[in-house]
Structures are given as C-alpha cells and as structure tokens.
Design a protein around this motif. Structure first.
Motif, mmCIF file in Angstrom:
data_model
loop_
_atom_site.group_PDB
_atom_site.id
_atom_site.type_symbol
_atom_site.label_atom_id
_atom_site.label_comp_id
_atom_site.label_asym_id
_atom_site.label_seq_id
_atom_site.Cartn_x
_atom_site.Cartn_y
_atom_site.Cartn_z
ATOM 1 N N PHE A 47 -12.458 28.417 -11.812
ATOM 2 C CA PHE A 47 -11.581 28.331 -12.980
ATOM 3 C C PHE A 47 -12.201 27.708 -14.229
ATOM 4 O O PHE A 47 -11.563 27.674 -15.284
ATOM 5 C CB PHE A 47 -10.291 27.588 -12.621
ATOM 6 C CG PHE A 47 -9.420 28.376 -11.692
ATOM 7 C CD1 PHE A 47 -8.839 29.561 -12.119
ATOM 8 C CD2 PHE A 47 -9.211 27.969 -10.395
ATOM 9 C CE1 PHE A 47 -8.041 30.304 -11.273
ATOM 10 C CE2 PHE A 47 -8.421 28.702 -9.537
ATOM 11 C CZ PHE A 47 -7.834 29.880 -9.974
ATOM 12 N N VAL A 48 -13.406 27.200 -14.143
ATOM 13 C CA VAL A 48 -14.077 26.651 -15.330
ATOM 14 C C VAL A 48 -15.377 27.428 -15.527
ATOM 15 O O VAL A 48 -16.412 27.065 -14.967
ATOM 16 C CB VAL A 48 -14.355 25.138 -15.181
ATOM 17 C CG1 VAL A 48 -14.987 24.583 -16.443
ATOM 18 C CG2 VAL A 48 -13.091 24.391 -14.838
ATOM 19 N N PRO A 49 -15.321 28.505 -16.296
ATOM 20 C CA PRO A 49 -16.495 29.368 -16.434
ATOM 21 C C PRO A 49 -17.696 28.641 -17.035
ATOM 22 O O PRO A 49 -17.551 27.770 -17.885
ATOM 23 C CB PRO A 49 -16.030 30.475 -17.372
ATOM 24 C CG PRO A 49 -14.622 30.214 -17.692
ATOM 25 C CD PRO A 49 -14.211 28.923 -17.091
ATOM 26 N N LEU A 50 -18.852 28.991 -16.551
ATOM 27 C CA LEU A 50 -20.163 28.463 -16.945
ATOM 28 C C LEU A 50 -20.344 26.996 -16.583
ATOM 29 O O LEU A 50 -21.337 26.633 -16.000
ATOM 30 C CB LEU A 50 -20.432 28.673 -18.434
ATOM 31 C CG LEU A 50 -20.698 30.108 -18.862
ATOM 32 C CD1 LEU A 50 -20.937 30.177 -20.360
ATOM 33 C CD2 LEU A 50 -21.883 30.691 -18.138
ATOM 34 N N VAL A 51 -19.406 26.135 -16.927
ATOM 35 C CA VAL A 51 -19.561 24.704 -16.670
ATOM 36 C C VAL A 51 -19.422 24.406 -15.184
ATOM 37 O O VAL A 51 -20.225 23.654 -14.617
ATOM 38 C CB VAL A 51 -18.539 23.884 -17.493
ATOM 39 C CG1 VAL A 51 -18.611 22.411 -17.153
ATOM 40 C CG2 VAL A 51 -18.770 24.107 -18.975
ATOM 41 N N ILE B 290 -22.076 33.896 -9.188
ATOM 42 C CA ILE B 290 -22.309 34.397 -7.831
ATOM 43 C C ILE B 290 -23.239 33.467 -7.056
ATOM 44 O O ILE B 290 -22.991 33.159 -5.885
ATOM 45 C CB ILE B 290 -22.854 35.835 -7.873
ATOM 46 C CG1 ILE B 290 -21.744 36.777 -8.353
ATOM 47 C CG2 ILE B 290 -23.387 36.273 -6.516
ATOM 48 C CD1 ILE B 290 -22.198 38.182 -8.627
ATOM 49 N N SER B 291 -24.293 32.987 -7.702
ATOM 50 C CA SER B 291 -25.207 32.089 -7.002
ATOM 51 C C SER B 291 -24.535 30.760 -6.656
ATOM 52 O O SER B 291 -24.810 30.182 -5.608
ATOM 53 C CB SER B 291 -26.484 31.870 -7.809
ATOM 54 O OG SER B 291 -26.210 31.185 -8.993
ATOM 55 N N LEU C 139 -24.004 38.844 -18.249
ATOM 56 C CA LEU C 139 -24.750 39.066 -17.003
ATOM 57 C C LEU C 139 -25.301 37.764 -16.434
ATOM 58 O O LEU C 139 -25.285 37.552 -15.222
ATOM 59 C CB LEU C 139 -25.876 40.071 -17.233
ATOM 60 C CG LEU C 139 -25.437 41.516 -17.429
ATOM 61 C CD1 LEU C 139 -26.647 42.384 -17.768
ATOM 62 C CD2 LEU C 139 -24.740 42.036 -16.191
ATOM 63 N N ILE C 140 -25.773 36.896 -17.310
ATOM 64 C CA ILE C 140 -26.269 35.588 -16.861
ATOM 65 C C ILE C 140 -25.129 34.774 -16.273
ATOM 66 O O ILE C 140 -25.271 34.143 -15.221
ATOM 67 C CB ILE C 140 -26.964 34.844 -18.019
ATOM 68 C CG1 ILE C 140 -28.276 35.539 -18.356
ATOM 69 C CG2 ILE C 140 -27.202 33.378 -17.675
ATOM 70 C CD1 ILE C 140 -28.921 35.056 -19.644
ATOM 71 N N PHE D 289 -26.737 40.834 -27.051
ATOM 72 C CA PHE D 289 -26.753 39.406 -26.722
ATOM 73 C C PHE D 289 -25.541 39.034 -25.883
ATOM 74 O O PHE D 289 -25.659 38.313 -24.889
ATOM 75 C CB PHE D 289 -26.797 38.572 -28.010
ATOM 76 C CG PHE D 289 -26.738 37.097 -27.756
ATOM 77 C CD1 PHE D 289 -27.849 36.428 -27.265
ATOM 78 C CD2 PHE D 289 -25.578 36.382 -28.006
ATOM 79 C CE1 PHE D 289 -27.801 35.067 -27.029
ATOM 80 C CE2 PHE D 289 -25.519 35.021 -27.772
ATOM 81 C CZ PHE D 289 -26.642 34.367 -27.276
ATOM 82 N N ALA D 290 -24.362 39.510 -26.254
ATOM 83 C CA ALA D 290 -23.138 39.207 -25.515
ATOM 84 C C ALA D 290 -23.201 39.794 -24.104
ATOM 85 O O ALA D 290 -22.773 39.149 -23.140
ATOM 86 C CB ALA D 290 -21.926 39.740 -26.263
ATOM 87 N N ALA D 291 -23.753 40.977 -23.953
ATOM 88 C CA ALA D 291 -23.881 41.590 -22.630
ATOM 89 C C ALA D 291 -24.859 40.807 -21.765
ATOM 90 O O ALA D 291 -24.607 40.593 -20.572
ATOM 91 C CB ALA D 291 -24.333 43.036 -22.772
#
Length: 83
Positions: free
Chosen positions: A60-64, A33-34, A26-27, A20-22
């Motif tokens: 600098f703000v991952p995911l968000v 990148i997109s 990847l997501i 799940f963490a991997a």
C-alpha cells in the motif's frame, strides 16, 4: 482545413517524458516484485505480525514500502550455520 498533425510530428511516437515515465513504472514494478519475493523468502524469520505489517507496507505504500523492505531485510536473512 486545420490539421493537428504538423509536418514532422508523429503523434504515435512517444515523447521523452513518456519514455521516462514508462521506465520509472517498470523500475517500480521490478522493485515491488523483488520485495514481495524477498518478503516471502524471509517470512520464516519474522513473526506473523511483522510479516503482515511488512506486506501491508510493501503493497500500500508504493516505492517507499518495497524500498524500505529491501534495505532493512538484510537483518532478517538467515546466516549459514558455522560448524
């Protein structure tokens, strides 16, 4: 002698949590990148200041940051000219 490997346990096989963490990683990398590619394509529609601020937010703000850019970038996309 004490063995940390009990019968039937393979310590080299990933657990469900590790899988799940991997997948989540990847997501996150894919969204990052997109967002960078989208930001580079839409940079001409933005001012230099907006471009730098969005780039800092994405990096600098991952995911968000990447998710925010992908959601709000639609208004910066060029519309085809109607003739």
């Amino acid at each position: 002698m004490y063995s940390s490997i009990s019968a039937g346990n393979d310590v080299l096989a990933p657990t469900g949590y590790e899988v799940f963490a991997a997948m989540l990683a990847l997501i996150a990398i894919g969204v990052f990148i997109s967002a960078l590619v989208s930001l580079a394509r839409d940079a001409k529609a933005l001012t230099n200041r907006e471009t730098v601020l969005w780039l800092l937010l994405v990096v600098f703000v991952p995911l968000v940051g990447p998710a925010a850019w992908l959601v709000t970038s639609r208004r910066y996309r060029r519309k085809p000219a109607v003739q």
